[in-house]
Design a protein around this motif. Sequence first.
Motif, PDB file in Angstrom:
ATOM      1  N   ARG A 230      20.447  33.234   8.813  1.00  0.00           N
ATOM      2  CA  ARG A 230      19.725  34.046   7.837  1.00  0.00           C
ATOM      3  C   ARG A 230      18.574  34.629   8.645  1.00  0.00           C
ATOM      4  O   ARG A 230      17.814  33.902   9.282  1.00  0.00           O
ATOM      5  CB  ARG A 230      19.246  33.156   6.696  1.00  0.00           C
ATOM      6  CG  ARG A 230      18.352  33.849   5.677  1.00  0.00           C
ATOM      7  CD  ARG A 230      16.888  33.674   6.003  1.00  0.00           C
ATOM      8  NE  ARG A 230      16.029  34.260   4.984  1.00  0.00           N
ATOM      9  CZ  ARG A 230      14.723  34.428   5.123  1.00  0.00           C
ATOM     10  NH1 ARG A 230      14.113  34.042   6.233  1.00  0.00           N
ATOM     11  NH2 ARG A 230      14.013  34.958   4.182  1.00  0.00           N
ATOM     12  N   PHE A 311      15.736  43.608  -2.291  1.00  0.00           N
ATOM     13  CA  PHE A 311      14.621  43.030  -3.051  1.00  0.00           C
ATOM     14  C   PHE A 311      14.417  43.721  -4.403  1.00  0.00           C
ATOM     15  O   PHE A 311      13.482  43.407  -5.128  1.00  0.00           O
ATOM     16  CB  PHE A 311      13.316  43.153  -2.232  1.00  0.00           C
ATOM     17  CG  PHE A 311      13.258  42.199  -1.078  1.00  0.00           C
ATOM     18  CD1 PHE A 311      13.979  42.434   0.073  1.00  0.00           C
ATOM     19  CD2 PHE A 311      12.474  41.050  -1.153  1.00  0.00           C
ATOM     20  CE1 PHE A 311      13.931  41.545   1.142  1.00  0.00           C
ATOM     21  CE2 PHE A 311      12.422  40.158  -0.091  1.00  0.00           C
ATOM     22  CZ  PHE A 311      13.154  40.410   1.062  1.00  0.00           C
ATOM     23  N   ASP A 361      10.568  32.108  -1.268  1.00  0.00           N
ATOM     24  CA  ASP A 361       9.518  33.125  -1.417  1.00  0.00           C
ATOM     25  C   ASP A 361       9.335  33.525  -2.880  1.00  0.00           C
ATOM     26  O   ASP A 361       8.604  34.479  -3.172  1.00  0.00           O
ATOM     27  CB  ASP A 361       9.878  34.389  -0.619  1.00  0.00           C
ATOM     28  CG  ASP A 361       9.757  34.175   0.877  1.00  0.00           C
ATOM     29  OD1 ASP A 361       9.038  33.250   1.293  1.00  0.00           O
ATOM     30  OD2 ASP A 361      10.394  34.929   1.627  1.00  0.00           O
TER      31      ASP A 361
HETATM   32  O1  TEU Z   1       9.524  36.876   4.314  1.00  0.00           O
HETATM   33  C1  TEU Z   1       9.467  38.222   4.671  1.00  0.00           C
HETATM   34  C2  TEU Z   1       8.749  39.067   3.765  1.00  0.00           C
HETATM   35  O2  TEU Z   1       8.818  40.273   3.900  1.00  0.00           O
HETATM   36  C3  TEU Z   1       7.779  38.480   2.784  1.00  0.00           C
HETATM   37  O3  TEU Z   1       6.711  39.347   2.694  1.00  0.00           O
HETATM   38  C4  TEU Z   1       8.289  38.319   1.448  1.00  0.00           C
HETATM   39  O4  TEU Z   1       8.557  39.574   0.912  1.00  0.00           O
HETATM   40  C5  TEU Z   1       7.221  37.626   0.680  1.00  0.00           C
HETATM   41  O5  TEU Z   1       7.241  36.286   1.099  1.00  0.00           O
HETATM   42  C6  TEU Z   1       7.414  37.659  -0.763  1.00  0.00           C
HETATM   43  O6  TEU Z   1       6.358  36.972  -1.359  1.00  0.00           O
HETATM   44  C7  TEU Z   1       9.862  36.011   5.333  1.00  0.00           C
HETATM   45  C8  TEU Z   1       9.964  34.577   4.880  1.00  0.00           C
HETATM   46  O7  TEU Z   1      11.012  34.461   3.949  1.00  0.00           O
HETATM   47  C9  TEU Z   1       8.657  34.102   4.377  1.00  0.00           C
HETATM   48  O8  TEU Z   1       8.722  32.787   3.889  1.00  0.00           O
HETATM   49  C10 TEU Z   1       7.676  34.187   5.506  1.00  0.00           C
HETATM   50  O9  TEU Z   1       6.400  33.832   5.045  1.00  0.00           O
HETATM   51  C11 TEU Z   1       7.638  35.583   6.115  1.00  0.00           C
HETATM   52  O10 TEU Z   1       8.930  36.071   6.401  1.00  0.00           O
HETATM   53  C12 TEU Z   1       6.896  35.564   7.413  1.00  0.00           C
HETATM   54  O11 TEU Z   1       7.691  34.983   8.385  1.00  0.00           O
END
Ligand code: TEU
Length: 584
Positions: A230, A311, A361
Amino acid sequence: MRINKSLLVILFFVLASLGCKSKSKPATTNSTIEKKWWKEVTVYQIYPRSFKDSDGDGVGDVKGIISKLDYIKSLGIDAVWLNPIYASPQKDNGYDISDYENIHPQFGTMADFDALLKGFKERGIKVMMDMVLNHCSSEHKWFKEASKSRESPYYNYFHWWPAEKGEPPYRWSIFDEKAYGWEFNKATNSYYLHYFADFQPDLNWENPALRQDIYKMMRMWLDKGVDGFRMDALAFISKDTTWPPLPKEYNGNWGLYYASGPRLHDYVQEMNREVLSKYDVATVAEAMGDVERVKKFVDEDRKELNMAYHFEAIDFGYLPGEYKMPDPKGYDFVKWKSIYAKWDSAFIDKGWGTIYLANHDQPRMLTRWGNDAPEFRDYSSKMLTTLILSMRATPYYYFGDEIGMSNIKFDRVEQYNDVELLTNYAQVKAKGGDLKRFLEGMKISSRDNGRTPMQWDTTLNAGFSNAKPWLPANANYTTVNVAVQDKDKSSVLNYFRKMQRLRKENEVLVYGKFNLVDPNNSDVFAYTRELNGKKLLVLLNFSKNIASVKTGIDISKAKVLINNYSAASNNGTLKPYEAIVFEL
Ligand code: TEU
C-alpha cells in the motif's frame, strides 16, 4: 471462401450489436476485466499499534498480531495490510521511517516479522506492507548525512533551496503549524522541503541513486515473501524542481497540485519495470484527484499499479474552509451515491477500484457513515459492512469495524495524540479561531477516533494490554468486544463473517456489473450486481426511519441471501438501517 465471407458478415453484426449495447449502456460492459487474486480478496487493515500488545508496554506489536492469527483467519478474509512497522521515531506513528529495512523495536524484531509472515502464509492470507516513499524521517541516516554538508553523497536524496538565493518559493505543508513546507538547515545553509511535518523530509525522486536504493529495499521485502504494497502519498513523489510559484488554480487545493508532478508516472512505470513486474503482487496507492488522474495509475496498459484509493467519497460532507468539519445539516446522500457509481464506471473496461469507509486516517465508519446510538449500532454496522462487501472493487476493511467499534469522542485536546490534529488545533488557536467548535468537529472526524485499541474482551483495557494503552480504549468495550460477539450468532462480528462468506461464494459480488437503482432516493442505496445470468439486488437503508424504495424490480420470488433483521422486508419499504441482498 464464400463461407468465410458470410462468417465475417455475421461476426460484423455481432460485434456491431455489442458495440451498440456498450454505447447505450456503458455501465453494463465489463467483459474485458481480467480475473486476478487481488480483485477477489478482502483486505483487512491492521493498525499494529492498536491491535494487540504482547509485552505490556501499552503499544500493540508483531507478537500481538501473531497471537491473533486464528481470529484473523476466522474472519474469512484473505489478505491483510499492515500499517508501517519499520524503525521510526513514531512522531507520525510510523509514517516517519528512519530505517526501511528493520522493524521498530517497540513492534518487535525481524525474526518476529518472519514468524508473522509465516503464520499468515500457513493460513493462506496475503500480506501487504505499507510503503512510505514520498518522505522519510529526519532521523533516517540519509537525512542525517545530507543535513551535515552540501558535499554529502546524500544531499541530493532530498529537495533543497540554497539560502543564498533568498526565501524559497512558498510551498504548503500539511502537518506544519505555519503551513510552511520549507525548513531551514544551518549546517548546509539551505532549506529542505517537507510536504508533511518538518520531521518528514521529502525524498528527491529526481535522483536516480535514491530511486535505486528505494527499489532495492522494495525487492528485499518482496524476496521475503511479502505479497504487495500500500503506497503512502505516492501521488506526491514528483516535483517540478524549477519551483515555479504555486499556480492560482490550486489555491486551497495544494494536494491536487502536489499530485500533478511532471514525472510522477515515469517514476511509477520505472518502479513497475524494475521491481513490481518481477513479482505477482498487489499494489494500491493513495491517489488524490479526479477519475482521469487516478485511472492513470491503474490502466493495465500503462504498467504502473493495480489499484488506487480515491478520496472523493470519504472526504465528502465537510464544510468548505474549515478543517474536516462535518456539515451539521448532514450530507447530500444522493450525490454521495453518485460518486460511487461514477468511480465504478471509471473502471468498467480497464483498471480496478477499491472500496473503503474507514482507515487509520479516518474516524470509525459507524460514527461517520452509520449511527452509533445504542439502538442503531448493530443494524447500521451490519448495513455498512454489506455495502463494503458487495461493491465491484477490492474491499479494504478496517480492523475493529467488524465488531462495530465507534468514535471515542475526546473532549479535550490533551487527550489526543495525532500530529495532524495537534497541528490544526495550533493553527486555529493562532488565528484566534473557535477552538470549542473545532473540538466538536473532531469528535466526528479526527484520526485518533480510528486508532483506539482493538476491543477483545471485557477485561482491563479491552484485553488489548495489561498496561496503560497509548490511547485509551473506548469505554463501550464492556459490551462491544470480540469475546461477547463471537458467541452471539446474531452479532455484528458474525454478520461480517457471513457477508464475507457470501462474497467468496458468489463471484457476481466481485466481478458482476454494478448498476445504481432508484438513484434519487435520499435514504436508500440500491443497486444490482449481475454476472453470467445471475442477478443480485442490494438494498441499504442509510436512514434511522422506515424508508421506501422504488426499484421497479419484482422481488416477490426473490431469495434473501442475507439481511440484518430477523426477517427481511419485502414490500418496498426498509426498516431503519436495514440491509438486504436478494438473489433475483
Ligand atoms: O496520508 C497521506 C495524506 O495525504 C494525508 O494527508 C491524509 O489525507 C490525511 O491523513 C487525512 O487526514 C498518509 C498516511 O496515511 C497518514 O497516516 C500519514 O500521516 C501521512 O501519509 C504522512 O505520511
